[in-house]
Design an enzyme around this catalytic site. Structure first.
Site, PDB file in Angstrom:
ATOM      1  CG  HIS A 103      -1.622   1.271   1.512  1.00 51.54           C
ATOM      2  ND1 HIS A 103      -2.498   1.928   0.673  1.00 51.54           N
ATOM      3  CD2 HIS A 103      -1.482   2.065   2.607  1.00 51.54           C
ATOM      4  CE1 HIS A 103      -2.880   3.066   1.249  1.00 51.54           C
ATOM      5  NE2 HIS A 103      -2.274   3.170   2.423  1.00 51.54           N
ATOM      6  CD  GLU A 141      -3.120   6.166  12.938  1.00 52.38           C
ATOM      7  OE1 GLU A 141      -2.416   7.063  13.448  1.00 52.38           O
ATOM      8  OE2 GLU A 141      -4.344   6.090  13.059  1.00 52.38           O
ATOM      9  CG  ASP A 142      -1.543   1.448  10.581  1.00 56.03           C
ATOM     10  OD1 ASP A 142      -2.273   1.903  11.481  1.00 56.03           O
ATOM     11  OD2 ASP A 142      -1.818   1.512   9.374  1.00 56.03           O
ATOM     12  CG  ASP A 158      -3.731   6.826   2.760  1.00 58.39           C
ATOM     13  OD1 ASP A 158      -3.464   5.621   2.613  1.00 58.39           O
ATOM     14  OD2 ASP A 158      -4.317   7.293   3.755  1.00 58.39           O
TER      15      ASP A 158
HETATM   16 MN    MN Z   1      -2.507   4.536   4.185  1.00 56.18          MN
END
Ligand code: MN
Length: 696
Positions: free
Chosen positions: A48, A76-77, A139
């Protein structure tokens, strides 16, 4: 998925100066950080960010943006931190990644139309660097392209909704029409699957039955222009299903009634050729009046430039034609992004920032407001956006405080506010909020709005609510004063007063409730005599002398008192009409009116200050003066003559000192106003009997 070397080559193709090693490092970093995470499609997660970076290379964006795209989900992830990113990729990338991360936190909240509008504004305000917004849009575009992999229909719809309400309009806003159209199309497919299927089906039918018509018309346009000596590219296309559906909805028409399903685009070599081409087309085919738009001389606010016209062809079909230069086309489709990339690499020093480029774009529009809007995305710089703990977004003017937010949520929340937590920390209610703050209001049922809040709130809603609440509180205080006075009045009456007598009295006085009566007494709207008469008719007969009743203060009217509160003129400074005055309001005591230069005020009293002024029908104020008379017979009589001559009654006279030469008196005079008092003092000073005269 783009491979590492492919991505790096793409960047180097348009920016040979790019730092190859750093691009490689960013690619490896995102692969490592996302590790074994998977997408709904089953692909490794890092595919991604790599695809998003690929989208950014199509716009020829700079190395920092490409790296930001690669890293955009790591904070974030994954376990990555902004500090770590700064260490590895420098402060600029860290700032951009931080910006994208912040935007990601607020997804999935817009429900109503209003909320969506707020959210769009918020995203713009937060995207201080347009590159942050570009990465965010790419995104979202990639997430939309892979939306069909998500199993939950609800989740797909929610994401599609958000895209339609928030991201597609934002893409339009910054001129990214390519992104806007693709997002709309993908979202439309999710949200209106039946309409989508019908429209795409119809379009396919038209294409097969009228096969080649688009090409035929495109060719005839090209021929007409070539005969006039213009070198152009012409392309024809069907409008995309979402814009057809939009027209059907907007105009309440069926598919058959949509006449301009086909659109043609003419690309020229120069702006001048656009107008030449327009002239040729308008003389070759009939145009529809009112449909011509000149966005070249007057670009849209996002910088879009083109000529639009609708023509009627042989078979009475309407066709929209857009005419623009190649360069305009590039800018139109990718907006600021294209312009920025184009300029960045055209500049030898590579130092020109996007900001200055945007200024150049909108220079053409001659509009100062637009200029500001574009250069800094600064339209929302005069406001901030704050969240409630539940995630509701509130738009407030800049400088707003937790109290403003509380009243913006609900007036009760404001009225009961006692404190606030901003981003989880206890902060004073007067703290100025910043963009993106999460604000929790701490409330207490026994709390009430404070007058002091008026000193820092900025919203009209908060201001009005605080005033209203303070007024209600004052009303209650006035009623309490009234009740005390009422009890004194009742004591003077010959008989005991029952409930019925009170009821009758209220009626006689033309009032509606007992509270009204107390307020009327407390504010001196009715005189004691009138109350007595109403309670026991005939009871004031033996009080015939009006002198028994202090009326001095009753005749004075003062502006600025809420609800006509009980007040009295302070004995320390004896203000008279004409003096600048302020009121001191102490709980349960009513208002004491002082002259502004009174020493009592300077000593700092614990009371609310009210800004007051004298009313018009003012009479009966008392002015206090000191006079020093020569100690010989007749001087006091002469002074008294001056008072009488100026129609000022002596309310009180006191001899404060006497020696061989002088006698000093303090005199209280009933005067009309400051001018009256000043005149008397002047007259005294002019007299032989008076050594000194002054107001005290
Ligand atoms: Mn993203």
């Amino acid at each position: 998925m783009l491979r590492q070397y492919e991505l790096v080559e793409r960047v180097l193709a348009y920016d040979p100066e790019a730092d190859e090693a750093m691009l490689n490092r960013a690619y490896v970093y995102t692969v490592q950080k996302h590790g074994t995470q998977k997408r709904a499609s089953g692909d490794p997660y890092f595919s991604h960010p790599v695809e998003v970076a690929g989208l950014m290379t199509e716009l020829r964006l700079d190395q920092q943006t490409i790296i930001t795209a690669l890293l955009h989900d790591t904070v974030e992830d994954t376990l990555a931190t902004i500090e770590d990113i700064e260490k590895n990729f420098g402060p600029e990338v860290a700032r951009l990644v931080d910006g994208v991360t912040k935007l990601s936190k607020i997804e999935a909240m817009g429900e109503s139309e209003r909320a969506a509008e707020n959210l769009r504004k918020f995203l713009l305000a937060m995207s201080e660097d347009i590159r942050v917004l570009l990465v965010k849009l790419a995104d979202r575009l990639h997430n939309m392209r892979t939306l069909h992999f998500i199993k939950s229909a609800d989740k797909r719809r929610r994401i599609a909704h958000e895209t339609m309400d928030i991201y597609a309009p934002l893409a339009e806003r910054v001129g990214m029409y390519e992104y806007m159209r693709e997002m709309q199309l993908l979202a439309f497919e999710q949200l209106e699957p039946e309409a989508y299927a019908t429209i795409t089906g119809r379009l396919a039918t038209i294409r097969s039955s009228e096969g080649g018509q688009v090409d035929a018309i495109a060719l005839s346009i090209k021929q007409a222009l070539a005969e006039a000596g213009l070198k152009v590219e012409v392309s024809g296309r069907e409008k995309h299903p979402f814009s057809i559906w939009n027209k059907m909805a907007e105009r309440h028409v069926s598919f058959e009634q949509i006449t301009d399903i086909m659109a043609f685009r003419v690309l020229t070599d120069s702006p001048e050729d656009c107008y030449r081409a327009l002239g040729v087309l308008h003389t070759t085919w009939q145009s529809i009046p009112g449909r011509f738009k000149d966005y070249i001389s007057t670009p849209k606010s996002n910088g879009y430039r083109s000529l639009h016209s609708t023509l009627i062809f042989e078979n009475s079909m309407r066709m929209e034609v857009q005419i623009r230069s190649q360069e305009m086309h590039q800018l139109n489709e990718f907006g600021f992004a294209a312009h920025w990339a184009y300029k960045q690499h055209a500049m030898p020093d590579g130092q020109v920032g996007w900001l200055r480029d945007l200024i150049e774009i909108v220079d053409a529009s001659h509009d100062a407001e637009e200029l500001l809007e574009h250069t800094k995305l600064a339209i929302y710089q005069d406001r901030i956006f704050a969240f409630t703990p539940k995630g509701a977004l509130h738009q407030l003017p800049k400088g707003s405080t937790p109290v403003d937010l509380a009243y913006s949520v609900h007036s009760d929340l404001g009225n009961f506010a006692v404190g606030a937590k901003i981003n989880g920390r206890h902060m004073p209610l007067r703290t100025t909020l910043s963009n993106g703050d999460v604000v929790e209001i701490i409330k207490s049922r026994s709390a009430s709005p404070q007058m002091a809040w008026l000193g820092f709130v900025v919203t009209g809603k908060a201001r009005a609510a605080i005033r209203r609440a303070v007024r209600a509180k004052e009303q209650a205080e006035v009623a309490a004063i009234g009740r005390k006075l009422y009890e004194q009045i009742v004591e003077r009456l010959p008989s005991k007063i029952g409930k019925k007598a009170v009821k009758d009295a209220i009626k006689r006085l033309g009032l509606t409730s007992e509270i009204d009566l107390m307020v009327a007494i407390g504010t001196a709207k009715i005189e004691d005599r009138a109350v007595m008469e109403a309670l026991v008719p005939g009871s004031t007969k033996h009080f015939a002398e009006p002198e028994d009743w202090p009326k001095q203060e009753r005749a004075i009217s003062i502006r600025g008192l809420t609800a006509g509160m009980a007040f009295h003129l302070a004995a320390c400074c004896h203000p008279v009409p004409g003096d600048r005055i302020v009121g001191l309001r102490q709980a349960g005591k009513g208002v004491e009116v002082h002259a502004i230069d009174c020493l009592t005020l300077a000593s700092g009293v614990d009371a609310d200050w009210l800004d007051l002024s004298w009313g018009e029908t003012t009479t009966g104020a008392v002015g206090r003066i000191r006079i020093v008379l020569y100690n010989r017979p007749g001087t006091l009589a002469e002074a008294a003559g001056i008072f009488a001559g100026n129609r000022a009654n002596i309310a009180a006279l006191e001899n404060v000192s006497r020696d061989e030469l002088f006698s000093t008196y303090e005199v209280d005079l009933d005067v009309n106003d400051l001018a009256h008092l000043t005149r008397i003092v002047s007259a005294l000073r002019a007299s032989d009997a008076v050594a000194e005269a002054e107001r005290i």
